[in-house]
Design a protein around this motif. Structure first.
Motif, short mmCIF file in Angstrom:
data_model
loop_
_atom_site.label_atom_id
_atom_site.label_comp_id
_atom_site.label_asym_id
_atom_site.label_seq_id
_atom_site.Cartn_x
_atom_site.Cartn_y
_atom_site.Cartn_z
N HIS A 75 0.77 -1.15 0.05
CA HIS A 75 0.06 0.13 -0.24
C HIS A 75 0.93 1.08 0.07
N LEU A 76 1.96 1.35 -0.70
CA LEU A 76 2.53 2.60 -0.78
C LEU A 76 1.81 3.42 -1.78
N ALA A 77 1.58 4.80 -1.15
CA ALA A 77 0.70 5.61 -1.94
C ALA A 77 0.90 6.94 -1.40
N VAL A 78 0.99 7.98 -2.57
CA VAL A 78 1.00 9.42 -2.13
C VAL A 78 0.03 10.20 -2.98
N ALA A 79 -0.52 11.13 -2.27
CA ALA A 79 -1.56 11.88 -2.68
C ALA A 79 -1.20 12.47 -4.28
N ARG A 83 2.63 14.32 -5.49
CA ARG A 83 3.44 13.52 -6.30
C ARG A 83 4.74 14.00 -6.89
N GLY A 84 5.78 13.50 -7.36
CA GLY A 84 6.99 14.04 -7.95
C GLY A 84 7.75 14.95 -6.92
N ARG A 85 7.65 14.79 -5.68
CA ARG A 85 8.24 15.56 -4.78
C ARG A 85 9.07 14.61 -3.99
N GLY A 86 9.26 13.43 -4.36
CA GLY A 86 10.36 12.54 -3.52
C GLY A 86 9.58 11.92 -2.42
N ILE A 87 8.59 11.81 -2.11
CA ILE A 87 7.79 11.40 -0.87
C ILE A 87 7.71 9.92 -0.87
N ALA A 88 7.56 9.30 -1.74
CA ALA A 88 7.39 7.71 -2.11
C ALA A 88 8.94 7.34 -1.86
N ASN A 89 9.83 8.01 -2.36
CA ASN A 89 11.27 7.57 -2.50
C ASN A 89 11.57 7.86 -0.72
N ARG A 90 11.22 8.90 -0.23
CA ARG A 90 11.54 8.87 1.22
C ARG A 90 11.17 7.82 1.96
N ASP A 114 -2.59 -4.94 -13.47
CA ASP A 114 -2.93 -3.67 -14.48
C ASP A 114 -2.31 -2.17 -13.83
N ASN A 115 -1.31 -2.54 -12.55
CA ASN A 115 -0.70 -1.18 -12.26
C ASN A 115 0.63 -1.05 -13.02
N THR A 116 0.46 -0.51 -14.31
CA THR A 116 1.81 -0.46 -14.89
C THR A 116 2.53 0.77 -14.50
N SER A 117 1.94 1.69 -13.98
CA SER A 117 2.69 2.80 -13.21
C SER A 117 3.33 2.38 -12.11
N GLY A 118 2.64 1.67 -11.24
CA GLY A 118 3.22 1.04 -9.95
C GLY A 118 4.57 0.20 -10.34
N ARG A 119 4.19 -0.69 -11.22
CA ARG A 119 5.37 -1.75 -11.71
C ARG A 119 6.48 -0.91 -12.14
N SER A 120 6.44 0.10 -12.78
CA SER A 120 7.46 0.80 -13.62
C SER A 120 8.11 1.77 -12.22
N PHE A 121 7.40 2.29 -11.35
CA PHE A 121 8.18 2.96 -9.96
C PHE A 121 8.90 1.77 -9.48
N LEU A 123 10.34 -1.00 -10.35
CA LEU A 123 11.28 -1.21 -11.35
C LEU A 123 12.50 -0.08 -11.35
N ARG A 124 12.07 1.17 -11.26
CA ARG A 124 13.12 2.18 -11.26
C ARG A 124 13.88 2.13 -9.96
N HIS A 125 13.23 1.45 -9.07
CA HIS A 125 13.90 1.55 -7.62
C HIS A 125 14.89 0.43 -7.45
N GLY A 126 14.94 -0.42 -8.54
CA GLY A 126 15.79 -1.53 -8.37
C GLY A 126 15.08 -3.20 -7.85
C1 LIG Z 1 3.87 5.28 -7.34
C2 LIG Z 1 3.95 6.31 -6.27
C3 LIG Z 1 3.74 6.01 -4.91
C4 LIG Z 1 5.14 7.47 -6.39
O1 LIG Z 1 4.90 8.54 -5.50
P1 LIG Z 1 5.88 9.96 -5.74
O2 LIG Z 1 5.90 10.47 -4.29
O3 LIG Z 1 5.32 10.82 -6.93
O4 LIG Z 1 7.21 9.42 -6.16
P2 LIG Z 1 8.33 10.04 -5.96
O5 LIG Z 1 8.51 11.48 -6.32
O6 LIG Z 1 9.24 9.68 -4.71
O7 LIG Z 1 9.51 9.54 -7.19
C5 LIG Z 1 10.88 8.86 -6.74
C6 LIG Z 1 11.40 8.55 -8.11
O8 LIG Z 1 10.42 7.60 -8.86
C7 LIG Z 1 9.99 8.02 -9.93
N1 LIG Z 1 8.71 7.76 -10.17
C8 LIG Z 1 7.82 8.37 -9.76
N2 LIG Z 1 6.62 7.64 -10.10
C9 LIG Z 1 7.00 6.77 -11.14
C10 LIG Z 1 6.47 5.74 -11.85
N3 LIG Z 1 4.98 5.49 -11.78
N4 LIG Z 1 7.06 5.10 -12.81
C11 LIG Z 1 8.55 5.17 -12.84
N5 LIG Z 1 9.13 5.99 -12.08
C12 LIG Z 1 8.40 6.85 -11.13
C13 LIG Z 1 10.34 9.82 -9.88
O9 LIG Z 1 10.54 10.28 -10.98
C14 LIG Z 1 11.65 9.84 -8.83
O10 LIG Z 1 12.64 9.40 -9.76
P3 LIG Z 1 14.20 10.19 -9.23
O11 LIG Z 1 14.42 9.96 -7.86
O12 LIG Z 1 15.07 9.72 -10.35
O13 LIG Z 1 13.84 11.68 -9.46
C15 LIG Z 1 2.49 7.19 -6.46
O14 LIG Z 1 2.51 7.73 -7.99
C16 LIG Z 1 1.34 6.69 -6.33
O15 LIG Z 1 0.86 6.62 -5.09
N6 LIG Z 1 0.68 5.75 -7.04
C17 LIG Z 1 -0.62 5.26 -6.75
C18 LIG Z 1 -0.29 4.29 -5.78
C19 LIG Z 1 0.47 3.03 -6.40
O16 LIG Z 1 0.67 2.36 -7.58
N7 LIG Z 1 1.38 2.44 -5.49
C20 LIG Z 1 2.35 1.32 -5.75
C21 LIG Z 1 1.35 0.30 -5.56
S1 LIG Z 1 2.23 -1.22 -5.92
#
Ligand SMILES: CC(C)(COP(=O)(O)OP(=O)(O)OC[C@H]1O[C@@H](n2cnc3c(N)ncnc32)[C@H](O)[C@@H]1OP(=O)(O)O)[C@@H](O)C(=O)NCCC(=O)NCCS
Length: 140
Positions: A75-79, A83-90, A114-121, A123-126
């Motif tokens: 349940h990682l989620a950011v409003a 978004r885009g402010r490094g909160i999820a990263n933190r 079906d959460n392609t955006s979450g998946r790419s997040f 993957l990007r984080h290793g």
């Molecule tokens: C995915 C989510 C948590 C990202 O939150 P966020 O606070 O905007 O992310 P951050 O600002 O911390 O981003 C950190 C890094 O990830 C990257 N990033 C953010 N969302 C990304 C995405 N969907 N795909 C790929 N990279 C992503 C950012 O560009 C940033 O990269 P950088 O460190 O090189 O600048 C947010 O979009 C969300 O709540 N999504 C809906 C819920 C969800 O899908 N959660 C995952 C469930 S499995």
């Protein structure tokens, strides 16, 4: 500009976190997410789950725990507004740092198919996909 505080998720954050999970895409509030269940989970995994708060509003949340062998992050989620402010990263870095302190060697997440955006997040984080693994479950 108001500052965002990240800190331990306590049961007092339940309503704010649930509201956030219900508003974002890609997170399903499901069995195990009732208030009493989350209370039990937080007690079993002290200090591992995190929230991000701005002016008393929960703008980010993540559940994190382990069973002694594997860690799980849920349940990682950011409003949308934050978004885009490094909160999820933190939040994620805080979880990983704390998990390393437990001695557990591997963490797992489940991403909805079906959460392609979450998946790419992730993957990007290793995080790596687990080829050949099929998630399975049983309601108890
Ligand atoms: C995915 C989510 C948590 C990202 O939150 P966020 O606070 O905007 O992310 P951050 O600002 O911390 O981003 C950190 C890094 O990830 C990257 N990033 C953010 N969302 C990304 C995405 N969907 N795909 C790929 N990279 C992503 C950012 O560009 C940033 O990269 P950088 O460190 O090189 O600048 C947010 O979009 C969300 O709540 N999504 C809906 C819920 C969800 O899908 N959660 C995952 C469930 S499995």
């Amino acid at each position: 500009m108001p500052s965002i505080v990240t800190r331990e998720f306590t049961i007092d954050d339940y309503d704010g976190a649930t509201a956030l999970w219900n508003e974002v895409e890609g997170v399903e509030v499901a069995e195990g997410d009732a208030e009493e269940d989350i209370r039990t989970y937080l007690l079993r995994n002290p200090g591992l789950s995190r929230v991000a708060e701005e002016n008393g509003r929960i703008v980010g949340a993540v559940l994190c725990g382990h069973d002694g062998r594997r860690a799980w992050i849920y349940h990682l989620a950011v409003a949308h507004t934050h978004r885009g402010r490094g909160i999820a990263n933190r939040l994620l870095q805080e979880c990983v740092t704390k998990l390393r302190g437990t001695g557990v060697k591997r963490a797992i997440i489940l991403v909805a198919g079906d959460n392609t955006s979450g998946r790419s997040f992730w993957l990007r984080h290793g995080w790596e996909e687990i080829p050949g693994a099929f998630p399975m479950g049983l309601d108890l």
